[in-house]
Scaffold this active site. Structure first.
Site, short mmCIF file in Angstrom:
data_model
loop_
_atom_site.label_atom_id
_atom_site.label_comp_id
_atom_site.label_asym_id
_atom_site.label_seq_id
_atom_site.Cartn_x
_atom_site.Cartn_y
_atom_site.Cartn_z
N LYS A 13 -38.88 -32.07 10.37
CA LYS A 13 -38.97 -33.07 11.63
C LYS A 13 -40.05 -33.85 11.73
O LYS A 13 -39.85 -35.02 11.95
CB LYS A 13 -39.12 -31.92 12.92
N ARG A 88 -37.76 -26.56 23.22
CA ARG A 88 -37.44 -25.52 22.55
C ARG A 88 -37.11 -24.30 22.64
O ARG A 88 -37.11 -23.43 22.16
CB ARG A 88 -39.15 -25.23 21.86
N ARG A 127 -46.72 -26.08 2.30
CA ARG A 127 -47.10 -27.32 2.83
C ARG A 127 -48.63 -27.53 2.95
O ARG A 127 -49.43 -26.75 3.28
CB ARG A 127 -46.47 -27.05 4.22
N ARG A 161 -51.94 -25.53 7.59
CA ARG A 161 -52.06 -25.43 8.95
C ARG A 161 -52.35 -23.72 9.21
O ARG A 161 -51.63 -23.04 8.57
CB ARG A 161 -50.43 -25.54 9.72
N ARG A 172 -42.04 -17.64 13.54
CA ARG A 172 -41.59 -18.85 14.10
C ARG A 172 -40.13 -19.04 13.68
O ARG A 172 -39.24 -19.60 14.62
CB ARG A 172 -42.35 -20.05 13.37
P1 ADP Z 1 -42.93 -26.26 13.32
O1 ADP Z 1 -41.85 -27.25 13.82
O2 ADP Z 1 -43.09 -26.89 11.91
O3 ADP Z 1 -42.66 -25.08 13.46
P2 ADP Z 1 -44.75 -28.01 15.34
O4 ADP Z 1 -45.95 -28.36 15.10
O5 ADP Z 1 -43.56 -28.21 15.96
O6 ADP Z 1 -44.33 -26.90 14.16
O7 ADP Z 1 -45.24 -26.42 16.55
C1 ADP Z 1 -46.13 -25.52 16.12
C2 ADP Z 1 -46.42 -24.55 17.30
O8 ADP Z 1 -46.71 -25.26 18.50
C3 ADP Z 1 -45.02 -23.82 17.65
O9 ADP Z 1 -45.01 -22.55 16.81
C4 ADP Z 1 -45.48 -23.46 19.01
O10 ADP Z 1 -46.56 -22.25 19.25
C5 ADP Z 1 -46.30 -24.59 19.67
N1 ADP Z 1 -45.22 -25.47 20.11
C6 ADP Z 1 -44.94 -26.92 19.76
N2 ADP Z 1 -43.93 -27.27 20.57
C7 ADP Z 1 -43.57 -26.21 21.56
C8 ADP Z 1 -42.77 -26.14 22.50
N3 ADP Z 1 -42.12 -27.41 22.98
N4 ADP Z 1 -42.90 -25.25 23.56
C9 ADP Z 1 -43.67 -24.12 23.07
N5 ADP Z 1 -44.54 -24.15 22.15
C10 ADP Z 1 -44.51 -25.34 21.32
#
Ligand code: ADP
Length: 218
Positions: A13, A88, A127, A161, A172
């Site tokens: 993404k 999400r 990654r 990360r 996740r």
């Molecule tokens: P990825 O899509 O690779 O899992 P992100 O960088 O989008 O990683 O998100 C990392 C973490 O940030 C998530 O696992 C969550 O804990 C938090 N997070 C990101 N966006 C949201 C959201 N919209 N609602 C709740 N938590 C979020």
């Protein structure tokens, strides 16, 4: 254009969002990046978010929605944006609909990046991300930087990360299936979903996504 990107962790993404945002001249808004920026700056918001992120759980909706709304209200997002990682869950999707409705605007498309689960796990485990720019993404086996630990694009330091470890990745993925996937049906009912097969070269996936957006428009 107002676009939402969905897909499991590791679907690409962030990588796709960076290219698409540039192509479409709209800001790339990543809630994950916003949280990580808050964590590295030591803000209260960052402190609140960290414990959830480290476990692979979602940060509570009231915190996330407020942060997302604040970012979407900035001047550069007035004409459109590409949302990456938000919404999400269905509650966030409903909150987003309300926010857009109050501004008299609407989403144009929801791009669903589709990747097999075993691929996702392989991608995330190896990654490495640049400290300067989260769209500079490498992989210890599939996309090695010329010098280990150094970003080819800007010379920044590459790091893994905190939430890219096996145990957190499993959580996740589970959170994705139980909480995020239902938003695809939510948006399907609104006729907004375009599914993009996300295997293959980064540029091929971007082309597929751009083509889908164009035919969607026409
Ligand atoms: P990825 O899509 O690779 O899992 P992100 O960088 O989008 O990683 O998100 C990392 C973490 O940030 C998530 O696992 C969550 O804990 C938090 N997070 C990101 N966006 C949201 C959201 N919209 N609602 C709740 N938590 C979020």
């Amino acid at each position: 254009m107002r676009i939402v990107l969905v897909g499991p962790p590791g679907a690409g993404k962030g990588t796709q969002a960076a290219y698409l945002a540039k192509n479409l001249s709209i800001p790339h808004i990543s809630t994950g990046d916003l949280f990580r920026a808050n964590i590295s700056q030591g803000t209260d918001l960052g402190k609140q978010a960290r414990s959830y992120m480290d476990k692979g759980q979602l940060v509570p909706d009231e915190v996330t929605n407020a942060m997302a709304e604040d970012r979407m209200s900035q001047a550069d997002a007035a004409g459109g944006f590409l949302l990456d990682g938000f919404p999400r869950n269905v509650g966030q999707a409903e909150a987003l609909d309300e926010m857009l409705k109050s501004k008299g605007v609407a989403l144009d498309a929801v791009l669903d990046l589709e990747v097999p689960e075993d691929e996702v796990v392989k991608r995330i485990a190896g990654r490495r991300i640049c400290r300067n720019d989260s769209s500079h993404v490498f992989h210890v086996a599939y996309n090695q930087p010329e010098t280990e630990g150094v970003c080819d694009i800007c010379g920044g330091e590459l790091y893994q990360r905190d939430d890219d470890n096996e145990e957190t990745v499993r959580t996740r993925l589970e959170v994705y299936h139980t909480q995020t996937e239902p938003i695809i049906d939510y948006y399907r009912e609104q006729g907004l979903v375009v599914t993009i097969p996300a295997l293959g070269k980064v540029t091929e996936v971007t082309e597929r996504a751009m083509a889908a957006l164009k035919s969607d428009e026409g």
